[in-house]
Design an enzyme around this catalytic site. Structure first.
Site, PDB file in Angstrom:
ATOM      1  N   ALA A  67       2.196  -9.725   2.015  1.00  0.00           N
ATOM      2  CA  ALA A  67       2.806  -8.779   2.775  1.00  0.00           C
ATOM      3  C   ALA A  67       3.121  -7.868   2.068  1.00  0.00           C
ATOM      4  CB  ALA A  67       3.653  -9.719   3.724  1.00  0.00           C
ATOM      5  N   GLY A 106       1.214 -13.703   0.612  1.00  0.00           N
ATOM      6  CA  GLY A 106      -0.126 -12.908   1.508  1.00  0.00           C
ATOM      7  C   GLY A 106      -1.223 -13.074   1.063  1.00  0.00           C
ATOM      8  N   GLU A 109      -2.516 -16.093   0.241  1.00  0.00           N
ATOM      9  CA  GLU A 109      -3.340 -16.382   1.240  1.00  0.00           C
ATOM     10  C   GLU A 109      -4.895 -15.971   2.083  1.00  0.00           C
ATOM     11  OE1 GLU A 109       0.817 -15.965   3.781  1.00  0.00           O
ATOM     12  OE2 GLU A 109       0.882 -17.505   4.435  1.00  0.00           O
ATOM     13  N   GLU A 129       7.568 -16.459  -1.739  1.00  0.00           N
ATOM     14  CA  GLU A 129       7.994 -16.045  -0.444  1.00  0.00           C
ATOM     15  C   GLU A 129       9.357 -17.209  -0.505  1.00  0.00           C
ATOM     16  OE1 GLU A 129       4.644 -17.293  -0.282  1.00  0.00           O
ATOM     17  OE2 GLU A 129       3.936 -16.309   0.998  1.00  0.00           O
TER      18      GLU A 129
HETATM   19  N1  3HC Z   1       5.980  -4.963  -0.257  1.00  0.00           N
HETATM   20  C1  3HC Z   1       6.156  -3.884  -0.791  1.00  0.00           C
HETATM   21  N2  3HC Z   1       6.346  -3.579  -1.638  1.00  0.00           N
HETATM   22  C2  3HC Z   1       6.003  -3.954  -2.864  1.00  0.00           C
HETATM   23  C3  3HC Z   1       5.628  -5.312  -3.078  1.00  0.00           C
HETATM   24  C4  3HC Z   1       5.067  -6.002  -1.335  1.00  0.00           C
HETATM   25  N3  3HC Z   1       4.910  -7.399  -1.343  1.00  0.00           N
HETATM   26  N4  3HC Z   1       5.251  -5.831  -4.188  1.00  0.00           N
HETATM   27  C5  3HC Z   1       5.636  -4.946  -4.556  1.00  0.00           C
HETATM   28  N5  3HC Z   1       6.448  -4.233  -3.551  1.00  0.00           N
HETATM   29  C6  3HC Z   1       6.776  -2.296  -4.371  1.00  0.00           C
HETATM   30  C7  3HC Z   1       8.405  -2.566  -5.328  1.00  0.00           C
HETATM   31  O1  3HC Z   1       9.070  -2.000  -4.829  1.00  0.00           O
HETATM   32  C8  3HC Z   1       7.653  -1.463  -6.558  1.00  0.00           C
HETATM   33  O2  3HC Z   1       8.191   0.050  -5.723  1.00  0.00           O
HETATM   34  P1  3HC Z   1       9.080   0.694  -6.163  1.00  0.00           P
HETATM   35  O3  3HC Z   1       7.644   1.633  -7.263  1.00  0.00           O
HETATM   36  O4  3HC Z   1       9.537   1.805  -5.035  1.00  0.00           O
HETATM   37  O5  3HC Z   1       9.854   0.795  -6.895  1.00  0.00           O
HETATM   38  C9  3HC Z   1       6.496  -1.607  -6.698  1.00  0.00           C
HETATM   39  O6  3HC Z   1       5.868  -2.222  -5.621  1.00  0.00           O
HETATM   40  C10 3HC Z   1       5.925  -1.897  -7.913  1.00  0.00           C
HETATM   41  O7  3HC Z   1       6.992  -2.782  -7.994  1.00  0.00           O
HETATM   42  P2  3HC Z   1       7.343  -3.607  -9.284  1.00  0.00           P
HETATM   43  O8  3HC Z   1       8.045  -2.770  -9.778  1.00  0.00           O
HETATM   44  O9  3HC Z   1       7.833  -5.334  -9.107  1.00  0.00           O
HETATM   45  O10 3HC Z   1       5.561  -4.280 -10.168  1.00  0.00           O
HETATM   46  P3  3HC Z   1       5.549  -5.264 -10.695  1.00  0.00           P
HETATM   47  O11 3HC Z   1       4.194  -4.474 -12.004  1.00  0.00           O
HETATM   48  O12 3HC Z   1       6.602  -5.067 -12.294  1.00  0.00           O
HETATM   49  O13 3HC Z   1       5.431  -6.269 -10.353  1.00  0.00           O
HETATM   50  C11 3HC Z   1       4.944  -7.836  -8.525  1.00  0.00           C
HETATM   51  C12 3HC Z   1       4.148  -6.292  -9.479  1.00  0.00           C
HETATM   52  C13 3HC Z   1       4.626  -9.462  -9.382  1.00  0.00           C
HETATM   53  C14 3HC Z   1       3.438  -8.191  -7.517  1.00  0.00           C
HETATM   54  C15 3HC Z   1       6.047  -7.967  -7.982  1.00  0.00           C
HETATM   55  O14 3HC Z   1       5.840  -6.105  -8.057  1.00  0.00           O
HETATM   56  C16 3HC Z   1       6.482  -8.887  -6.916  1.00  0.00           C
HETATM   57  O15 3HC Z   1       7.263  -9.884  -7.303  1.00  0.00           O
HETATM   58  N6  3HC Z   1       6.025  -8.353  -5.570  1.00  0.00           N
HETATM   59  C17 3HC Z   1       6.553  -9.184  -4.319  1.00  0.00           C
HETATM   60  C18 3HC Z   1       5.525  -9.914  -4.732  1.00  0.00           C
HETATM   61  C19 3HC Z   1       5.755 -10.915  -3.398  1.00  0.00           C
HETATM   62  O16 3HC Z   1       7.154 -11.293  -3.020  1.00  0.00           O
HETATM   63  N7  3HC Z   1       5.209 -11.437  -2.494  1.00  0.00           N
HETATM   64  C20 3HC Z   1       5.306 -12.104  -1.242  1.00  0.00           C
HETATM   65  C21 3HC Z   1       5.680 -10.974  -0.289  1.00  0.00           C
HETATM   66  S1  3HC Z   1       5.981 -11.902   1.840  1.00  0.00           S
HETATM   67  C22 3HC Z   1       4.176 -12.266   2.672  1.00  0.00           C
HETATM   68  O17 3HC Z   1       3.830 -11.871   1.092  1.00  0.00           O
HETATM   69  C23 3HC Z   1       4.476 -13.404   3.814  1.00  0.00           C
HETATM   70  C24 3HC Z   1       3.239 -13.407   3.842  1.00  0.00           C
HETATM   71  O18 3HC Z   1       3.401 -15.440   3.953  1.00  0.00           O
HETATM   72  C25 3HC Z   1       3.112 -13.178   5.269  1.00  0.00           C
END
Ligand code: 3HC
Ligand code: NAI
Length: 683
Positions: A67, A106, A109, A129
């Site tokens: 998400a 997400g 998902e 998450e």
């Molecule tokens: N939403 C918004 N921005 C995000 C994001 C997300 N889910 N994931 C990454 N970003 C942004 C980061 O803030 C970063 O922004 P910046 O360049 O302005 O600092 C940019 O994307 C690049 O991210 P990373 O520096 O972390 O890049 P990496 O290549 O090192 O890692 C990744 C990539 C493994 C995808 C890592 O970003 C990550 O773990 N992201 C989060 C994944 C996550 O937690 N997903 C679950 C979200 S909650 C959800 O999905 C709820 C659902 O169940 C309803």
């Protein structure tokens, strides 16, 4: 033929297969436009009789990584993710997720709502998450156990760590592993093979019955992971959600998931952990340096001192495949240091975290020397000798005379003035602090200390190098103790003061443990050894620590320090220590009184917040969230409170100021100004 549908989503027709493509850099987060586009793509496929199957894939570096976290806390704009995914799953034409990069949260998902999942070998899938203080909120907790079973789902949903495509195939989360470079073509071919077959829907799976047949798996999982999960709300909710997948019909399970998800989303833990997610990423950025500043190539590293820190620091580079030469004053010290490194690697291999050939490769990249000339061609030299300014200056003067121009010269000092060290060289621009934490091969934090003259390329190279060796780097200015140890100081002062005033030392430790720290200051002292820095004269006793040493209470290693330790290293308060403390309190004439847990907590933590405010005011940290990153990764500050500065915002700065005043402790102008203006440290 490509037809743009909606912003980041396009579709491409390949005869009877419609490929829906997302292009939402950097990580294809499932923001509103992506969700709307996906929903439209599915509608397009369903409305067109000539389309018999659908493939969903992403452009760029990854499949949907989750998400869009930046949308959390804002008013929702539809379509929401659950309804988009239900539409996808309801399709009677087979829908195939074609996965590369990381299908997370997400994104995973989305994959679960598709009827089939194919992935390239390097792909990873996961539900992280919990690391944001949440649980999956688009039916992931209900579809996954139905697809792979509750037992296989638990570590994914509750632990939050992603698994490889191969592991995903083994548990049935992925149907087929396809060519690394032929994902789209292979996914289309796979989709064609499914045409005409009844579509399998994860929501209709029955694998979740394993948890009904053997409900003990939930308690077993809880017990096995108790320590890791302690204090966190989300993992408990995650277990409850997976359990519900076995107990409730699908629609009710989804309702239960939503309830748990919304409860977490509105709580402080998730706010804190989302703050941390962005804090860690912000810490990577140096505001006044151009991102395209050319970097210095680091191919060989020199380390001075093979003691506790030098050896650990060396391992970071060796594990990353960078050759290291360690220099010492005597062969014996080199032999001892090398043996410790070898032993640490062996232990890692025994735990299965490294292959024997990787250990061999790492050790093969290590060389030792007693001669500075052997460091001449190093690109980076890190000094980790005794914490003594004169010794450090001598070392840096020598380095300056032998190491090639253009190389970075770094000190691992914990407190000393990096600018003064830099002046011992003719190239202060190439000098900076690289403050590793002990054990340096394990602790994630690296404070990068920027001297007055440190060059931009030197700083930026160090930041990038930190990432390469798996560290989380934070930039600090030059001040005694930098960010972390500087803030530890007032906490320690208060801990020492309170045991003189009548608080029991174990109560102080327990207050911090209850707050979420892994240990308190007196346990820490016992672990490190109470004799660190001791003058070794048992007749000279000027403080509690010296009295403990004089009594042979050197800490855990001696079986007694502040605490008494049994064979399994569990601690019990010591009568002897109590009387040593009482004796000192008597000599100082300190008034004894009972001190409440709340007062202990306030006097330990509020002064840290005040110190953090001073650090910010002096520009020693770039931003408040950097301070949080330091304390969470270097000192065990509980992640679910977001770090000291976010925590202070949660408490309210006015409350912190009033608390400091009540306890007669200093309040900085900066903290007072912020509190008076009703402002926060963090955004
Ligand atoms: N939403 C918004 N921005 C995000 C994001 C997300 N889910 N994931 C990454 N970003 C942004 C980061 O803030 C970063 O922004 P910046 O360049 O302005 O600092 C940019 O994307 C690049 O991210 P990373 O520096 O972390 O890049 P990496 O290549 O090192 O890692 C990744 C990539 C493994 C995808 C890592 O970003 C990550 O773990 N992201 C989060 C994944 C996550 O937690 N997903 C679950 C979200 S909650 C959800 O999905 C709820 C659902 O169940 C309803
Ligand atoms: P240590 O005493 O374990 O190791 C120091 C090593 O340096 C010894 O092996 C000694 O022989 C060698 N040495 C001393 N002078 C030398 C010289 N002139 N040339 C070559 N080698 C020399 O000390 P430790 O704990 O490794 O600390 C080193 C530095 O790291 C200190 O500045 C300390 O403040 C800092 N530090 C220590 C941490 C810790 O937890 N121990 C944490 C973070 C930083």
């Amino acid at each position: 033929m490509t037809s743009p549908i909606f912003g980041p989503i396009t579709t491409q027709r390949h005869d009877n297969v419609l490929v829906i493509i997302s292009n939402n850099p950097p990580v294809n987060a499932l923001g509103q436009a992506v969700r709307a586009g996906l929903a439209q793509g599915i509608e397009e496929a369903l409305a067109d009789d000539s389309i018999e199957a659908v493939v969903i894939r992403c452009d760029g570096r990854t499949f949907f990584a989750g998400a869009d976290i930046t949308e959390f806390g804002k008013p929702p704009v539809g379509p929401n993710l659950p309804e988009t995914l239900d539409k996808m799953e309801a399709s009677n034409k087979p829908v195939v997720a074609a996965i590369h990069g990381t299908a997370l949260g997400g994104g995973c998902e989305v994959a679960l709502a598709c009827h089939y999942r194919v992935a390239v070998p390097s792909a990873k899938l996961g539900l992280p998450e919990v690391k944001l203080g949440l649980i999956p909120g688009a039916a992931g907790t209900q579809r996954l156990p139905r697809l792979v079973g509750a037992e296989a789902a638990l570590p994914l949903v509750v632990g939050g760590n992603p698994i490889s495509a191969k592991q995903a195939l083994a548990i049935g989360l992925v149907d087929k592993i396809v060519g690394e470079d032929s994902l789209e073509a292979d996914a289309i071919a796979f989709a064609r093979e499914q045409i005409g077959k009844p579509v399998p829907r994860s929501s209709e799976g029955t694998a979740n019955r394993d948890g009904v047949r053997n409900p003990a798996i939930f308690d077993e999982f809880r017990q096995k992971n108790g320590r890791k999960l302690h204090g966190f709300d989300a993992p408990q909710a995650a277990i409850a959600a997976v359990k519900a997948a076995g107990e409730l019909p699908y629609a009710e399970g989804v309702k239960k998931e939503r309830e748990l998800f919304m409860g977490l989303m509105g709580g402080t833990q998730s706010a804190a952990m989302r703050h941390y997610f962005f804090a860690e990423r912000a810490a990577n950025k140096i505001d006044d340096i151009l991102a395209d500043t050319p970097l210095i190539d680091i191919r060989k590293v020199g380390i001075i001192g093979a003691g506790t820190m030098g050896g650990g620091i060396a391992m970071n580079f060796l594990s990353a495949g960078i050759p290291v030469t360690i220099l010492e004053m005597q062969q014996e010290a080199l032999d001892r240091g090398t043996a410790t490194i070898a032993k640490n690697y062996d232990n890692t291999a025994k735990k299965g975290r490294m292959k024997p050939e990787q250990v061999q490769q790492a050790m093969g990249n290590l060389s030792t020397s007693l001669d500075y000339a052997d460091l001449a061609d190093c690109d980076l030299v890190i000094e980790a000798v005794f914490e003594n300014m004169d010794v450090k200056k001598e070392v840096f003067a020598k380095l300056d005379s032998v190491v090639k121009q253009g190389a970075i010269l770094a000190s691992n000092t914990s407190y000393l003035n990096v600018d003064e060290i830099a002046q011992a060289t003719t190239r202060p621009g190439y000098v900076l602090g690289l403050h590793f934490f002990s054990p340096a091969n394990i602790m994630k934090l690296l404070e990068i200390v920027r001297g007055a003259e440190t060059r931009d390329d030197v700083l930026l190279t160090s930041m990038k190098l930190a990432k390469k060796i798996g560290k989380i780097a934070v930039v600090s200015g030059v001040c005694p103790g930098f960010i972390g140890n500087r803030m530890l100081s007032p906490r320690q002062q208060q801990a020492n003061a309170m045991i003189m005033e009548g608080a029991n030392y174990w109560e102080i430790d327990d207050v911090l443990i209850d707050f979420g720290f892994p240990m308190g200051p007196f346990q820490m002292a016992d672990l490190a050894g109470t004799d660190i820095g001791w003058h070794r004269d048992p007749t000279r006793i000027e403080n509690v620590r010296e009295a403990l040493c004089a009594a042979g209470r050197f800490g855990q290693k001696a079986g007694k320090g502040y605490y008494d330790y049994d064979a399994s290293r569990s601690r019990t308060p010591s009568e002897e220590t109590k009387s040593i403390i009482a004796d000192f309190a008597g000599r100082e004439g300190a008034q004894q009184r009972a001190i409440s847990k709340q007062e202990i907590l306030e006097r330990l933590l509020y002064p840290m917040v005040n110190e953090g405010a001073l650090i910010l005011d002096e520009g020693m940290a770039q931003r408040a969230s950097d301070i949080d990153v330091v304390w969470i990764n270097g000192y065990g500050w509980p992640l679910y409170t977001g770090g000291p500065m976010f925590w202070a915002d949660t408490i309210g700065l006015k409350t912190i100021v009033e608390g400091l005043e009540k306890h007669g402790l200093p309040v900085s102008d900066y903290l007072r100004r912020k509190a008076d203006a009703g402002e926060r440290f963090t955004s």
